[in-house]
Design a protein around this motif. Sequence first.
Motif, PDB file in Angstrom:
ATOM      1  N   LEU A  17      35.012 -34.967  -8.585  1.00 12.58           N
ATOM      2  CA  LEU A  17      35.522 -36.330  -8.823  1.00 12.58           C
ATOM      3  C   LEU A  17      34.638 -37.371  -8.140  1.00 12.58           C
ATOM      4  CD1 LEU A  17      39.377 -35.798  -8.462  1.00 12.58           C
ATOM      5  CD2 LEU A  17      38.135 -36.444 -10.535  1.00 12.58           C
ATOM      6  N   GLY A  18      34.288 -37.135  -6.871  1.00 11.16           N
ATOM      7  CA  GLY A  18      33.483 -38.096  -6.125  1.00 11.16           C
ATOM      8  C   GLY A  18      32.077 -38.224  -6.676  1.00 11.16           C
ATOM      9  N   ASP A  19      31.616 -37.161  -7.327  1.00  5.59           N
ATOM     10  CA  ASP A  19      30.268 -37.171  -7.889  1.00  5.59           C
ATOM     11  C   ASP A  19      30.212 -37.863  -9.252  1.00  5.59           C
ATOM     12  OD1 ASP A  19      28.097 -36.293  -6.473  1.00  5.59           O
ATOM     13  OD2 ASP A  19      27.769 -34.522  -7.712  1.00  5.59           O
ATOM     14  N   THR A  20      31.360 -37.885  -9.951  1.00  2.00           N
ATOM     15  CA  THR A  20      31.318 -38.363 -11.334  1.00  2.00           C
ATOM     16  C   THR A  20      32.129 -39.641 -11.565  1.00  2.00           C
ATOM     17  OG1 THR A  20      33.154 -36.899 -11.856  1.00  2.00           O
ATOM     18  CG2 THR A  20      30.958 -36.066 -12.325  1.00  2.00           C
ATOM     19  N   GLU A  21      33.041 -39.959 -10.646  1.00  2.00           N
ATOM     20  CA  GLU A  21      33.872 -41.151 -10.816  1.00  2.00           C
ATOM     21  C   GLU A  21      33.498 -42.179  -9.764  1.00  2.00           C
ATOM     22  OE1 GLU A  21      36.359 -41.497 -13.179  1.00  2.00           O
ATOM     23  OE2 GLU A  21      35.795 -39.565 -14.009  1.00  2.00           O
ATOM     24  N   ASP A  22      33.797 -43.440 -10.035  1.00  2.00           N
ATOM     25  CA  ASP A  22      33.498 -44.490  -9.062  1.00  2.00           C
ATOM     26  C   ASP A  22      34.758 -44.892  -8.306  1.00  2.00           C
ATOM     27  OD1 ASP A  22      30.766 -44.754  -9.475  1.00  2.00           O
ATOM     28  OD2 ASP A  22      31.102 -45.924 -11.290  1.00  2.00           O
ATOM     29  N   TYR A  23      34.764 -44.638  -7.010  1.00  2.00           N
ATOM     30  CA  TYR A  23      35.895 -45.038  -6.170  1.00  2.00           C
ATOM     31  C   TYR A  23      35.442 -46.114  -5.196  1.00  2.00           C
ATOM     32  CZ  TYR A  23      38.081 -40.841  -7.986  1.00  2.00           C
ATOM     33  OH  TYR A  23      38.602 -39.895  -8.824  1.00  2.00           O
ATOM     34  N   ASP A  24      36.373 -46.974  -4.829  1.00  2.00           N
ATOM     35  CA  ASP A  24      36.083 -47.992  -3.821  1.00  2.00           C
ATOM     36  C   ASP A  24      36.353 -47.455  -2.419  1.00  2.00           C
ATOM     37  OD1 ASP A  24      35.581 -50.269  -5.704  1.00  2.00           O
ATOM     38  OD2 ASP A  24      37.570 -49.650  -6.349  1.00  2.00           O
ATOM     39  N   LEU A  25      37.088 -46.344  -2.373  1.00  2.00           N
ATOM     40  CA  LEU A  25      37.415 -45.717  -1.084  1.00  2.00           C
ATOM     41  C   LEU A  25      37.824 -44.269  -1.327  1.00  2.00           C
ATOM     42  CD1 LEU A  25      38.304 -45.994   1.998  1.00  2.00           C
ATOM     43  CD2 LEU A  25      40.606 -46.223   1.063  1.00  2.00           C
ATOM     44  N   ILE A  26      37.364 -43.372  -0.437  1.00  2.00           N
ATOM     45  CA  ILE A  26      37.858 -41.992  -0.471  1.00  2.00           C
ATOM     46  C   ILE A  26      38.371 -41.625   0.911  1.00  2.00           C
ATOM     47  CG2 ILE A  26      37.276 -39.557  -0.819  1.00  2.00           C
ATOM     48  CD1 ILE A  26      35.325 -40.340  -2.953  1.00  2.00           C
ATOM     49  N   VAL A  27      39.611 -41.105   0.954  1.00  2.00           N
ATOM     50  CA  VAL A  27      40.154 -40.539   2.193  1.00  2.00           C
ATOM     51  C   VAL A  27      40.014 -39.032   2.054  1.00  2.00           C
ATOM     52  CG1 VAL A  27      42.189 -40.284   3.645  1.00  2.00           C
ATOM     53  CG2 VAL A  27      41.784 -42.444   2.462  1.00  2.00           C
ATOM     54  N   LEU A  28      39.301 -38.418   3.003  1.00  2.00           N
ATOM     55  CA  LEU A  28      38.917 -37.009   2.855  1.00  2.00           C
ATOM     56  C   LEU A  28      39.384 -36.181   4.040  1.00  2.00           C
ATOM     57  CD1 LEU A  28      37.109 -34.890   1.283  1.00  2.00           C
ATOM     58  CD2 LEU A  28      35.224 -35.647   2.761  1.00  2.00           C
ATOM     59  N   ASP A  29      40.283 -35.221   3.765  1.00  2.00           N
ATOM     60  CA  ASP A  29      40.680 -34.255   4.781  1.00  2.00           C
ATOM     61  C   ASP A  29      39.542 -33.242   4.926  1.00  2.00           C
ATOM     62  OD1 ASP A  29      42.280 -32.770   6.532  1.00  2.00           O
ATOM     63  OD2 ASP A  29      43.076 -31.545   4.899  1.00  2.00           O
ATOM     64  N   LEU A  30      39.325 -32.723   6.132  1.00  2.00           N
ATOM     65  CA  LEU A  30      38.209 -31.778   6.311  1.00  2.00           C
ATOM     66  C   LEU A  30      38.606 -30.343   5.983  1.00  2.00           C
ATOM     67  CD1 LEU A  30      36.232 -33.022   9.442  1.00  2.00           C
ATOM     68  CD2 LEU A  30      35.828 -33.461   7.012  1.00  2.00           C
ATOM     69  N   GLY A  31      39.845 -29.953   6.325  1.00  2.00           N
ATOM     70  CA  GLY A  31      40.278 -28.590   6.043  1.00  2.00           C
ATOM     71  C   GLY A  31      40.858 -28.500   4.636  1.00  2.00           C
ATOM     72  N   LEU A  32      40.044 -27.996   3.691  1.00  2.00           N
ATOM     73  CA  LEU A  32      40.460 -27.971   2.284  1.00  2.00           C
ATOM     74  C   LEU A  32      40.204 -26.595   1.691  1.00  2.00           C
ATOM     75  CD1 LEU A  32      38.763 -31.270   1.052  1.00  2.00           C
ATOM     76  CD2 LEU A  32      41.227 -30.912   1.293  1.00  2.00           C
ATOM     77  N   PRO A  33      41.027 -26.161   0.721  1.00  2.00           N
ATOM     78  CA  PRO A  33      40.740 -24.897   0.034  1.00  2.00           C
ATOM     79  C   PRO A  33      39.498 -25.009  -0.860  1.00  2.00           C
ATOM     80  CG  PRO A  33      42.725 -25.930  -0.867  1.00  2.00           C
ATOM     81  CD  PRO A  33      42.269 -26.781   0.274  1.00  2.00           C
TER      82      PRO A  33
END
Length: 220
Positions: free
Chosen positions: A39-55
Amino acid sequence: MRALAVEDDPRISGDLRRALSAAGFRVETCADGQEAWFLGDTEDYDLIVLDLGLPRLDGLSVLKRWRANGRAMPVLVLTARGTWQERVEGIEAGADDYLPKPFRMEELVARARALVRRAAGGGSARVEVARLAIDTNRMAVWVAGVPVDVTALEYRLLSYLVHHRDRVVAPVELLEHLYGDDEARETNALEAVIARLRRKLGPGVIATRRGFGYHLDAAP
Ligand code: CA
């Protein structure tokens, strides 16, 4: 403003969605690293909140891949333990800010707004373009110093134009930021919102460049 919240804990994810929506963001959520990377590579976001521990793919790797691919959107990292090692790793991987868990949603929203403002090149909550002013903390709007009552949707549209004031924004881009992919995209609906806003704001605030899209009239 379009935001992506990447968090695999459904309770925190729901809280993020509610808090950021109430703050005027249009929020999408995602619960695994592979999907987040895509999603982050293909869509344009104005902000991303990213948890570090992810599956499937951890948050640090997701962030490194985005940055390696030249994706420059503001990223606020959520660290589980708040250890200094994790913070250093996050910042070295390209995080713009971080927040250790557990955190208060009020603080997350304040930091999210600050990141979006910084990305738009302004440090203050009040942003002015010619006769138009918006306050991104209070979601308030003025024209020539007179307060204007706008709906949440109208505010999101204006805020997007303000944060992209140096260019013409295409209708399809505005629709994407207002409604997202999962809702019907109707150019007519956008034109109706623009028409309503123009009635409220008066002439000479939102300009149309025929065949290209909309921009704020920068003439004082
Ligand atoms: Ca997690």
